[in-house]
Design a protein around this motif. Structure first.
Motif, PDB file in Angstrom:
ATOM      1  N   TYR A 141      -2.311  -7.745  -6.401  1.00 31.36           N
ATOM      2  CA  TYR A 141      -3.562  -7.049  -6.071  1.00 31.36           C
ATOM      3  C   TYR A 141      -4.655  -8.073  -5.810  1.00 31.36           C
ATOM      4  CZ  TYR A 141      -4.474  -8.039 -10.998  1.00 31.36           C
ATOM      5  OH  TYR A 141      -4.624  -8.675 -12.201  1.00 31.36           O
ATOM      6  N   GLY A 142      -5.522  -7.789  -4.850  1.00 26.34           N
ATOM      7  CA  GLY A 142      -6.612  -8.682  -4.490  1.00 26.34           C
ATOM      8  C   GLY A 142      -7.880  -8.363  -5.263  1.00 26.34           C
ATOM      9  N   ASP A 168     -10.166  -6.079  -3.135  1.00 26.57           N
ATOM     10  CA  ASP A 168      -9.530  -4.917  -2.517  1.00 26.57           C
ATOM     11  C   ASP A 168     -10.382  -3.680  -2.788  1.00 26.57           C
ATOM     12  OD1 ASP A 168      -7.918  -2.749  -1.776  1.00 26.57           O
ATOM     13  OD2 ASP A 168      -6.079  -3.796  -2.328  1.00 26.57           O
ATOM     14  N   VAL A 192      -8.408  -9.316   0.018  1.00 22.42           N
ATOM     15  CA  VAL A 192      -8.689  -7.909   0.263  1.00 22.42           C
ATOM     16  C   VAL A 192      -7.380  -7.118   0.358  1.00 22.42           C
ATOM     17  CG1 VAL A 192     -10.905  -8.378   1.333  1.00 22.42           C
ATOM     18  CG2 VAL A 192      -8.844  -8.378   2.754  1.00 22.42           C
ATOM     19  N   HIS A 193      -7.452  -5.936   0.980  1.00 18.26           N
ATOM     20  CA  HIS A 193      -6.323  -5.011   1.030  1.00 18.26           C
ATOM     21  C   HIS A 193      -5.400  -5.376   2.193  1.00 18.26           C
ATOM     22  CE1 HIS A 193      -4.377  -1.283  -0.172  1.00 18.26           C
ATOM     23  NE2 HIS A 193      -4.291  -0.919   1.101  1.00 18.26           N
ATOM     24  N   LYS A 194      -4.596  -6.382   1.986  1.00 17.80           N
ATOM     25  CA  LYS A 194      -3.601  -6.793   2.968  1.00 17.80           C
ATOM     26  C   LYS A 194      -2.609  -7.718   2.284  1.00 17.80           C
ATOM     27  CE  LYS A 194      -6.182 -10.813   4.711  1.00 17.80           C
ATOM     28  NZ  LYS A 194      -6.804 -11.422   5.921  1.00 17.80           N
ATOM     29  N   ALA A 215      -0.484  -4.153  -3.614  1.00 18.00           N
ATOM     30  CA  ALA A 215      -1.666  -3.298  -3.437  1.00 18.00           C
ATOM     31  C   ALA A 215      -1.301  -1.832  -3.336  1.00 18.00           C
ATOM     32  CB  ALA A 215      -2.470  -3.732  -2.212  1.00 18.00           C
ATOM     33  N   SER A 252       0.831  -1.199   0.000  1.00 14.09           N
ATOM     34  CA  SER A 252       0.000   0.000   0.000  1.00 14.09           C
ATOM     35  C   SER A 252       0.875   1.262   0.000  1.00 14.09           C
ATOM     36  CB  SER A 252      -0.947  -0.050   1.197  1.00 14.09           C
ATOM     37  OG  SER A 252      -1.988   0.888   1.082  1.00 14.09           O
TER      38      SER A 252
END
Length: 225
Positions: free
Chosen positions: A168-169, A172, A202-204, A143, A119
């Protein structure tokens, strides 16, 4: 009388977390940078599934700490903001330079070096790379976006012997279909050859996806015996 703003470089204490023990047995050295609102001591545990006795994971922590969600929220960290961003970039690049200079010489002479940013930490890694040009083997942007304001074309030769990835998920919330199109365009404009690593999540930094990616690249064929 108008006020004026000034800057004064000072010495401060930086923090980082670690998985593994430094030494000549280390053949896989990771430098991993967390996202906005995280701490190194929790982020580093995401990498426990890709460690062994020959692996060292170093997670530096953003130099700016704050309370998440109010004055009594948990303490978290950030790498940079819009305010005095160039000073913040200089500070965290100096931090990464010092960590790199401290730990790389302690490892096996042919250790593989993996840089991973998550991120907000993706920009941290890339800005450091483009400022210091460290020796490394793999770069993973997890991400997060390649900084648009950097000129990569003069440095293409520097990246030719390195493997570059973008994970990337599919769930996300920060990477909508429209955002994904923009991110892909920025990667194409950079002329750098990033390999996409999509995963269900997801975002992790998803532990399962991380392990699958790491087990799938060619470090086993090229690592020292």
């Amino acid at each position: 009388m108008e006020s004026s703003l000034h800057a004064l470089p000072v010495t401060r204490t930086a923090h980082y977390a670690m998985l593994g023990k430094p030494g000549p047995q280390i053949k896989k050295l990771w430098f991993v940078t967390h996202g906005y609102g995280q701490l190194a001591k929790t982020f580093v545990n995401r990498f426990s599934g890709v460690t062994d006795e020959e692996t060292l994971v170093i997670a530096p922590e953003g130099l700016s700490r704050f309370y998440w969600g109010g004055f009594d929220g948990p303490v978290v960290a950030s790498w940079m903001t819009r305010e005095d961003r160039l000073d913040e970039i200089t500070d965290f690049c100096n931090m990464l330079d010092q960590l790199y200079a401290l730990y790389v010489p302690q490892c096996h002479p042919e250790t593989k070096i993996i840089l991973l940013g998550f991120s907000q930490g993706t920009a941290t890694q890339v800005r450091w790379i483009m400022r210091s040009f460290p020796k490394f083997d793999y770069l993973m942007l997890w991400a997060g976006q390649l900084p648009e304001d950097l000129d990569y074309e003069p440095c293409l030769e520097y990246f030719t012997d390195k493997q570059l990835f973008f994970a990337y998920g599919d769930k996300d919330p920060f990477i909508s279909p429209k955002r994904k199109v923009l991110m892909d365009q920025i990667l194409r404009d950079s002329k750098l050859s990033f390999q996409p690593v999509p995963y269900a999540g997801v975002h992790k930094v998803d532990r399962k996806a991380l392990k699958a990616w790491w087990n799938g690249i060619d470090y086993k064929r090229t690592s020292s015996s």
